[in-house]
Design a protein around this motif. Structure first.
Motif, PDB file in Angstrom:
ATOM      1  N   TYR A   1      13.935   0.274  -2.856  1.00 49.71           N
ATOM      2  CA  TYR A   1      12.730   0.330  -2.026  1.00 49.71           C
ATOM      3  C   TYR A   1      12.239   1.770  -2.138  1.00 49.71           C
ATOM      4  N   ILE A   2      11.090   1.974  -2.795  1.00 51.90           N
ATOM      5  CA  ILE A   2      10.623   3.322  -3.107  1.00 51.90           C
ATOM      6  C   ILE A   2       9.206   3.538  -2.594  1.00 51.90           C
ATOM      7  N   PRO A   3       9.034   4.403  -1.587  1.00 55.04           N
ATOM      8  CA  PRO A   3       7.678   4.754  -1.140  1.00 55.04           C
ATOM      9  C   PRO A   3       6.955   5.530  -2.246  1.00 55.04           C
ATOM     10  N   PHE A   4       5.661   5.307  -2.389  1.00 49.73           N
ATOM     11  CA  PHE A   4       4.894   6.032  -3.404  1.00 49.73           C
ATOM     12  C   PHE A   4       4.947   7.541  -3.173  1.00 49.73           C
ATOM     13  N   ASN A   5       5.059   7.962  -1.916  1.00 49.87           N
ATOM     14  CA  ASN A   5       5.126   9.395  -1.611  1.00 49.87           C
ATOM     15  C   ASN A   5       6.415  10.053  -2.104  1.00 49.87           C
ATOM     16  N   ALA A   6       7.427   9.266  -2.477  1.00 51.01           N
ATOM     17  CA  ALA A   6       8.690   9.816  -2.973  1.00 51.01           C
ATOM     18  C   ALA A   6       8.665  10.039  -4.491  1.00 51.01           C
ATOM     19  N   ILE A   7       7.618   9.556  -5.162  1.00 53.15           N
ATOM     20  CA  ILE A   7       7.553   9.639  -6.623  1.00 53.15           C
ATOM     21  C   ILE A   7       7.172  11.051  -7.067  1.00 53.15           C
ATOM     22  N   ARG A   8       7.959  11.584  -7.988  1.00 56.69           N
ATOM     23  CA  ARG A   8       7.678  12.897  -8.593  1.00 56.69           C
ATOM     24  C   ARG A   8       7.049  12.761  -9.969  1.00 56.69           C
ATOM     25  N   GLY A   9       7.349  11.671 -10.660  1.00 56.42           N
ATOM     26  CA  GLY A   9       6.810  11.525 -12.007  1.00 56.42           C
ATOM     27  C   GLY A   9       6.687  10.075 -12.424  1.00 56.42           C
ATOM     28  N   PHE A  10       5.673   9.819 -13.241  1.00 59.74           N
ATOM     29  CA  PHE A  10       5.423   8.492 -13.800  1.00 59.74           C
ATOM     30  C   PHE A  10       5.078   8.708 -15.260  1.00 59.74           C
TER      31      PHE A  10
ATOM     32  N   ASP B   1       0.819  -1.221   0.000  1.00 58.85           N
ATOM     33  CA  ASP B   1       0.000   0.000   0.000  1.00 58.85           C
ATOM     34  C   ASP B   1       0.848   1.265   0.000  1.00 58.85           C
ATOM     35  N   THR B   2       2.047   1.190   0.565  1.00 58.05           N
ATOM     36  CA  THR B   2       2.836   2.409   0.761  1.00 58.05           C
ATOM     37  C   THR B   2       4.092   2.510  -0.094  1.00 58.05           C
ATOM     38  N   HIS B   3       4.553   1.402  -0.682  1.00 58.40           N
ATOM     39  CA  HIS B   3       5.822   1.423  -1.414  1.00 58.40           C
ATOM     40  C   HIS B   3       5.890   0.287  -2.420  1.00 58.40           C
ATOM     41  N   PHE B   4       6.949   0.318  -3.247  1.00 62.16           N
ATOM     42  CA  PHE B   4       7.257  -0.846  -4.072  1.00 62.16           C
ATOM     43  C   PHE B   4       8.752  -1.125  -3.976  1.00 62.16           C
ATOM     44  N   GLU B   5       9.089  -2.385  -4.192  1.00 63.72           N
ATOM     45  CA  GLU B   5      10.482  -2.831  -4.208  1.00 63.72           C
ATOM     46  C   GLU B   5      10.724  -3.469  -5.559  1.00 63.72           C
ATOM     47  N   ILE B   6      11.930  -3.268  -6.079  1.00 55.84           N
ATOM     48  CA  ILE B   6      12.231  -3.829  -7.395  1.00 55.84           C
ATOM     49  C   ILE B   6      13.731  -4.088  -7.520  1.00 55.84           C
ATOM     50  N   GLY B   7      14.069  -5.121  -8.271  1.00 55.98           N
ATOM     51  CA  GLY B   7      15.460  -5.393  -8.610  1.00 55.98           C
ATOM     52  C   GLY B   7      15.729  -4.885 -10.010  1.00 55.98           C
ATOM     53  N   LEU B   8      16.787  -4.090 -10.161  1.00 57.16           N
ATOM     54  CA  LEU B   8      17.200  -3.554 -11.458  1.00 57.16           C
ATOM     55  C   LEU B   8      18.706  -3.664 -11.582  1.00 57.16           C
ATOM     56  N   SER B   9      19.185  -3.651 -12.804  1.00 54.54           N
ATOM     57  CA  SER B   9      20.621  -3.710 -13.058  1.00 54.54           C
ATOM     58  C   SER B   9      21.113  -2.348 -13.521  1.00 54.54           C
TER      59      SER B   9
END
Length: 172
Positions: free
Chosen positions: A98-107, A81-89
């Protein structure tokens, strides 16, 4: 006619609702472990926002904000509900973000020219001022090839389905 004070805070409610769009889209991708059709996402977030967890290397390289691309190479996408986690190279180095949705500036989803922008103040800003309208090359961490990224940049016109929250905010 005098405008009263917004005790309901419609601006915050609108941002939360629009972040719900991102949450739902990422949840569906997490459930299938793949992106539907040609969809792929550019997500810009503040690296110093509360709750953001990225490696020291990435934090040093992107001290204020960074843009990730979710396209071909990602793994272990988990959405709450509050964040997403993802593996990237990044430069052949696997990283866990680990990125909380509240930290997002753009999609931004260039496949359908859909973009959401959020007013999130930088740590040293008292009030949000700048909107994200472009993704500078030095602030983009691309797991895709540079050639694909260039074609994505070429596809991004100045207009499209942009939802700006300025229209919801009360002018002082």
């Amino acid at each position: 006619m005098t405008m009263g004070q917004d005790h309901i805070r419609y601006d915050i409610l609108a941002q939360d609702a629009l972040r719900g769009v991102i949450r739902k889209v990422l949840s569906e991708v997490a459930a299938t472990s793949r992106l539907p059709g040609d969809h792929h996402f550019f997500i810009t977030f503040l690296t110093g926002a509360p709750g953001v967890r990225i490696s020291t290397h990435l934090k040093d390289k992107y001290p204020e904000q960074m843009t990730i691309v979710i396209q071909h190479q990602f793994w272990d996408l988990k959405v709450s509900d509050t964040h997403f986690e993802i593996g990237l190279s990044f430069s052949d180095t696997p990283e866990r973000l680990y990125i909380p949705f509240n930290a997002i500036r753009g999609f931004y989803d260039p496949s359908v020219n859909f973009e959401l922008e959020f007013e999130v103040p930088l740590a040293d800003e008292e009030e949000a001022s700048a909107e994200i309208t472009a993704y500078p090359a030095d602030a983009v961490a691309k797991p895709a090839s540079e050639e694909e990224a260039k074609s994505d940049d070429d596809k991004k016109p100045g207009s499209g389905s942009v939802v700006s929250l300025d229209s919801f905010r009360k002018k002082h």
